[in-house]
Design an enzyme around this catalytic site. Sequence first.
Site, PDB file in Angstrom:
ATOM      1  CE  LYS A 179      -3.543 -55.441  25.792  1.00 16.61           C
ATOM      2  NZ  LYS A 179      -1.868 -55.513  25.816  1.00 16.61           N
ATOM      3  CE1 TYR A 199      -7.378 -71.575   5.386  1.00 18.71           C
ATOM      4  CE2 TYR A 199      -5.922 -70.851   3.730  1.00 18.71           C
ATOM      5  CZ  TYR A 199      -5.861 -71.606   5.001  1.00 18.71           C
ATOM      6  OH  TYR A 199      -4.838 -72.052   5.444  1.00 18.71           O
ATOM      7  CG  ASP A 233       4.022 -52.863  21.347  1.00 18.74           C
ATOM      8  OD1 ASP A 233       2.923 -52.577  21.121  1.00 18.74           O
ATOM      9  OD2 ASP A 233       4.471 -53.706  22.100  1.00 18.74           O
ATOM     10  NE  ARG A 267       1.592 -56.787  34.615  1.00 16.18           N
ATOM     11  CZ  ARG A 267       1.660 -57.850  33.908  1.00 16.18           C
ATOM     12  NH1 ARG A 267       1.483 -57.144  32.706  1.00 16.18           N
ATOM     13  NH2 ARG A 267       2.014 -58.783  33.695  1.00 16.18           N
ATOM     14  CG  PHE A 287       2.801 -62.467  34.793  1.00 14.65           C
ATOM     15  CD1 PHE A 287       3.872 -62.638  34.270  1.00 14.65           C
ATOM     16  CD2 PHE A 287       1.545 -62.346  34.323  1.00 14.65           C
ATOM     17  CE1 PHE A 287       3.688 -62.222  32.722  1.00 14.65           C
ATOM     18  CE2 PHE A 287       1.464 -61.796  32.950  1.00 14.65           C
ATOM     19  CZ  PHE A 287       2.550 -61.809  32.369  1.00 14.65           C
ATOM     20  CG  PHE A 334       4.118 -55.924  27.091  1.00 15.28           C
ATOM     21  CD1 PHE A 334       3.501 -55.226  28.373  1.00 15.28           C
ATOM     22  CD2 PHE A 334       3.783 -57.253  26.643  1.00 15.28           C
ATOM     23  CE1 PHE A 334       2.139 -55.695  28.633  1.00 15.28           C
ATOM     24  CE2 PHE A 334       2.482 -57.478  27.159  1.00 15.28           C
ATOM     25  CZ  PHE A 334       1.807 -56.688  28.181  1.00 15.28           C
ATOM     26  CB  THR A 335       5.309 -59.607  30.154  1.00  8.22           C
ATOM     27  OG1 THR A 335       3.813 -59.111  29.529  1.00  8.22           O
ATOM     28  CG2 THR A 335       5.112 -58.874  31.786  1.00  8.22           C
TER      29      THR A 335
HETATM   30  C1  LIG Z   1      -1.028 -56.535  25.325  1.00 12.04           C
HETATM   31  C2  LIG Z   1       0.313 -56.014  24.777  1.00 12.04           C
HETATM   32  C3  LIG Z   1       0.956 -56.639  23.805  1.00 12.04           C
HETATM   33  C4  LIG Z   1       0.733 -58.282  23.664  1.00 12.04           C
HETATM   34  O1  LIG Z   1      -0.696 -58.499  22.879  1.00 12.04           O
HETATM   35  P1  LIG Z   1      -1.685 -59.766  23.169  1.00 12.04           P
HETATM   36  O2  LIG Z   1      -2.760 -59.337  22.153  1.00 12.04           O
HETATM   37  O3  LIG Z   1      -2.052 -59.568  24.696  1.00 12.04           O
HETATM   38  O4  LIG Z   1      -0.784 -60.679  22.941  1.00 12.04           O
HETATM   39  C5  LIG Z   1       2.203 -56.315  23.376  1.00 12.04           C
HETATM   40  N1  LIG Z   1       2.458 -54.994  23.477  1.00 12.04           N
HETATM   41  C6  LIG Z   1       2.211 -54.289  24.353  1.00 12.04           C
HETATM   42  C7  LIG Z   1       2.486 -53.057  24.749  1.00 12.04           C
HETATM   43  C8  LIG Z   1       0.672 -54.922  25.183  1.00 12.04           C
HETATM   44  O5  LIG Z   1       0.294 -53.588  25.952  1.00 12.04           O
END
Ligand SMILES: *Cc1c(COP(=O)(O)O)cnc(C)c1O
Length: 491
Positions: A275, A89, A232, A398, A464, A141-142
């Site tokens: 990613k 933990y 990011d 998109r 979406f 980003f969304t």
């Molecule tokens: C995918 C993504 C996120 C969010 O990440 P998740 O692991 O899917 O929650 C944030 N910023 C960018 C640029 C991304 O491509």
Amino acid sequence: MNKTAPESSPAKVKFFSGENIPLELHKVRVVQKLNLVPVERRLAAIAEAGFNTFQLGTSDVYLDMLTDSGTNAMSDAQTASMMQADDAYAGSQSFVRLQSAVEDVFGKKYLLPAHQGRATENVISQAFVKPGSIIPMNYHFTTTLAHITRNGGEVVEILADDALQIQSTKPFKGNMDIGKLEAVIAKHGAAKIPFIRMEASTNLIGGQPFSIANLREVRRVADKHGIMLVLDASLIGENAYFVKQREDEFKTASVATILRELCDLADIVYFSARKVSSSRGGGICTNRKELFDTMKSLIVLYEGFLTYGGISVREIESMAVGLRETTDESVISQSPSFIEYLVGRLQALGIPVVTPAGGLGCHVDARGFLPHIPQKDYPAGALASAFYLASGVRGMERGTVSSVRDAQGNDILADAELLRLAFPRRVFTLSQTKYVEDRLHWLYQNRELIGGIHFVEEPEVLRFFNGRLAANSDWPQKLAAKFRADFGDSL
Ligand SMILES: *Cc1c(COP(=O)(O)O)cnc(C)c1O
């Protein structure tokens, strides 16, 4: 460096024929069977999915090009590392190994783990965004936009005027416009701006990178006004690869050096490990202890203890190895080189695509493909559905479906209407890529058969993902019939 650190190999191998063919610098050792269901089933499946490719089941999907999120191929070293996971933990040695990878690759000492990228956005937004805050960024980003607005902040996007041009030769469409940044700060005052956000390989405009020269300028302006810079880094490997390819100063630099240079310019670096390195996880890192301290109680509240943050220890191990592999050009070049190949082939066929080729995926311009479908009828969503019908390949809308409504309930029409065909790293082969090209070609020849779609169930937040739509006419049936007529009994 850790013993799992990769040997660097060349990213590109020249062919005697002069052809520009992406060559796989890996071999396939574990495989998974795919389903290619007949067009009649695809017609039924897309209707059952409410014309939303997020709602398709993979039993109906041949190539899953929805996203690279959590779908990159794992390396042998990553899989092997999972066996040394230290279940605890608190104080897990797996976390220590991740911390050391983050320090080596991103150059940041303090690491806060989170279960995925948007969870890091939740923590950063709750910690720094207040009602009335202004967050300048190259592009949203969304999930970023959703978290910032939920906390009362406002996003201001400041790309160059021509960055949204679909066809372009500009190498760095993700650059921030420095003049506009200065104007935004002058207008609102630095006190209202908790941070400036830069997104590597700007996702929603087609995986387009920014240059280090630009990031240095952003840093200079941020310093002048005492504003934090947040990076990011979800798609940082690809951005670093493009810097090496396209920015003269870094032509001979290693990807590792470029990654460090990028991260050194930011106060906070956050990422989706889905990613950048593994199949789950995310993280926030910084060298500023006071920022770490501000955010750490939110990690404990939302994610988990500071040494696991909602991620399994096995995933933490594979994140650490995957992060180190991100510095290997032969790994990081795989996805961009396949994208470049497909973009080149589609351009030669006259099919409108975002250029220059970026990271993440090949982006087909739905407005250019379907000029007869007005934006209010969601051309990118229609194209994603039609392409699934024609191929069994699942891409992602998109465009305006991925956008939101204004206070009056009207759609905010997206800047671009794109069908994104993602190339998760080292997953698809060249013949599969050629199949995508072939079916897109057929669809382009039959584009006038495609019609619009409309919402029948529309969630308020991030519609979406779970929204359901329907076709405005019987165009899907007509398209399926044309497919059967042209392809006979072939799938
Ligand atoms: C995918 C993504 C996120 C969010 O990440 P998740 O692991 O899917 O929650 C944030 N910023 C960018 C640029 C991304 O491509």
